[in-house]
Design a protein around this motif. Sequence first.
Motif, PDB file in Angstrom:
ATOM      1  N   GLY A 138       0.817  -1.205   0.000  1.00  0.00           N
ATOM      2  CA  GLY A 138       0.000   0.000   0.000  1.00  0.00           C
ATOM      3  C   GLY A 138       0.847   1.248   0.000  1.00  0.00           C
ATOM      4  N   ARG A 139       0.227   2.347   0.367  1.00  0.00           N
ATOM      5  CA  ARG A 139       0.895   3.647   0.355  1.00  0.00           C
ATOM      6  C   ARG A 139       1.725   3.833   1.623  1.00  0.00           C
ATOM      7  N   ASP A 140       2.842   4.514   1.494  1.00  0.00           N
ATOM      8  CA  ASP A 140       3.708   4.742   2.650  1.00  0.00           C
ATOM      9  C   ASP A 140       3.226   5.910   3.499  1.00  0.00           C
ATOM     10  N   ILE A 141       3.022   7.053   2.861  1.00  0.00           N
ATOM     11  CA  ILE A 141       2.586   8.260   3.564  1.00  0.00           C
ATOM     12  C   ILE A 141       1.405   8.850   2.807  1.00  0.00           C
ATOM     13  N   VAL A 142       0.359   9.202   3.560  1.00  0.00           N
ATOM     14  CA  VAL A 142      -0.866   9.726   2.954  1.00  0.00           C
ATOM     15  C   VAL A 142      -1.173  11.096   3.535  1.00  0.00           C
ATOM     16  N   PHE A 143      -1.157  12.113   2.659  1.00  0.00           N
ATOM     17  CA  PHE A 143      -1.720  13.406   3.014  1.00  0.00           C
ATOM     18  C   PHE A 143      -3.245  13.212   2.992  1.00  0.00           C
ATOM     19  N   GLY A 144      -3.868  13.051   4.151  1.00  0.00           N
ATOM     20  CA  GLY A 144      -5.262  12.642   4.212  1.00  0.00           C
ATOM     21  C   GLY A 144      -6.207  13.583   3.486  1.00  0.00           C
ATOM     22  N   SER A 145      -7.266  13.030   2.934  1.00  0.00           N
ATOM     23  CA  SER A 145      -8.229  13.830   2.198  1.00  0.00           C
ATOM     24  C   SER A 145      -8.919  14.822   3.121  1.00  0.00           C
ATOM     25  N   GLY A 146      -9.278  15.985   2.566  1.00  0.00           N
ATOM     26  CA  GLY A 146      -9.971  17.004   3.332  1.00  0.00           C
ATOM     27  C   GLY A 146     -11.430  17.101   2.940  1.00  0.00           C
ATOM     28  N   ASP A 147     -12.322  16.808   3.888  1.00  0.00           N
ATOM     29  CA  ASP A 147     -13.746  17.032   3.657  1.00  0.00           C
ATOM     30  C   ASP A 147     -14.152  18.450   4.044  1.00  0.00           C
ATOM     31  N   GLU A 148     -13.272  19.144   4.743  1.00  0.00           N
ATOM     32  CA  GLU A 148     -13.485  20.544   5.096  1.00  0.00           C
ATOM     33  C   GLU A 148     -12.131  21.220   5.214  1.00  0.00           C
ATOM     34  N   ALA A 149     -12.114  22.525   5.058  1.00  0.00           N
ATOM     35  CA  ALA A 149     -10.852  23.257   5.073  1.00  0.00           C
ATOM     36  C   ALA A 149     -10.249  23.304   6.472  1.00  0.00           C
ATOM     37  N   ASP A 150     -11.063  23.557   7.462  1.00  0.00           N
ATOM     38  CA  ASP A 150     -10.594  23.597   8.845  1.00  0.00           C
ATOM     39  C   ASP A 150     -11.674  23.028   9.745  1.00  0.00           C
TER      40      ASP A 150
END
Length: 447
Positions: free
Chosen positions: A278-290
């Motif tokens: 699988g993936r090593d490092i994931v910049f997680g998805s954003g469902d909201e900006a903050d």
Amino acid sequence: MVTLWCTGAASGASSPHSVRVTSLAALQSAVDAAKPGDEVLLADGVYNAGTAVTIRRSGTATAPITVSAEHIGRARITGSTGFAFSGASYVVLRGFQLRHGGSLQVPPGSTHIQLTRNDVQLTGAGNWFTVSGDDAQVDHNIFHDRTSQGVFLQILGPANDMAKRVWVHHNYFYNHAFAGANGGESIRLGLSDHQSYSANAILEYNLFEKANGDIEAISVKSSDNIVRYNTIRDSRGYIVLRHGNRSVVEGNLLFDSGIRFHGNDHRIVNNYVANTGGRDIVFGSGDEADSGPTSKLHDRPDRDTVAFNTLLGSGDLVHGDGGKFDPKDCVLADNIMVGTSGSAVAMPTGSIVKYQGNIVWGTAPGSIPTGGYRSVDPKLTKDAAGLFRLTSGSPAINASVGSYPYAAKDFDLQARVGVFDIGADEYVASGVTRIPLTTNDVGPNSA
């Protein structure tokens, strides 16, 4: 039966005592009478608990009260419940085999509690250990063989805060096999509605194997924490900064696992990740900006730094994970990325990431721009522990770009000198080399 003997001072002086008991009723009586420095020992055997042994007395910083199995692992507690704390501080709970129902809780107001060298396989549903008191220490325990929903260890706190300065180290988390979609983490540090509270917890030198109860082996849902020097292997669970800000993930050794993060101002440095599936490092998805303080949605990664990691694998090594809100003002710097397929970086269009000093080899660069990497062989060689390290002729040596002083120790905990080497390993010809944790390093019988 109670056996009492003095452990210290001259006759007539007040001094700590050791008390040996052979029943839970006698254990409760001895605990109720304990004074700072006293030790209460439960004899070897199997004890069925219908009501909790409640610890209400407090020791001091220099003279804690110790409640212990007489011999590590040879006093087994079965039945419907085990131990409970009520307003107690400076207490050590040590060496029990816990096989009872219910859970063990350290509530708010019970501070400086140490849970050490216990063998934990509870029979009840829910979370096995929950620590909500400040300055607790959870160390040298084994949590193992769970098939139901719930976490091995939860760190929480009062309704409007987090437990402060909890230290979790040298534990063995083994075989969480819950097959559901969510709720089987090995460690959960906070909850979504606690994400804005600072915990200042340290999770270090823990070993995770078969952490398969959730895609998050370590789930962080609070702020200002450190997750470092842990080993995860043979697990679908990742280290995940799910909610919260300003945490550090440093120097972890991950095999067929990885790191995923959401939130702001995190530092992901000096980690060694070898993931063949699988993936090593994931910049997680954003469902909201903050995220708001009680939001359960995925927060966009803002101002996060991923630097000086060694990433090996057969899929996308660094992935943006899609999502409505792309990573913003993040940094990907001075990492070694060696792959056999996929791409080095797969970040969604619109992401704002500063790329510098990376080395990419054996795989397509993907979305990393030309100026953000060099395509050169880093000349890694496998050591006796199976870790790929720099060799003397590596182009990664003294070649980093930018200033990242918080990465000043490599994954061996050796000081980086001069211009830092790229990746998790600072080349030192005769340096001390770290090895992944094994069961000899963690759990009730380790040093």
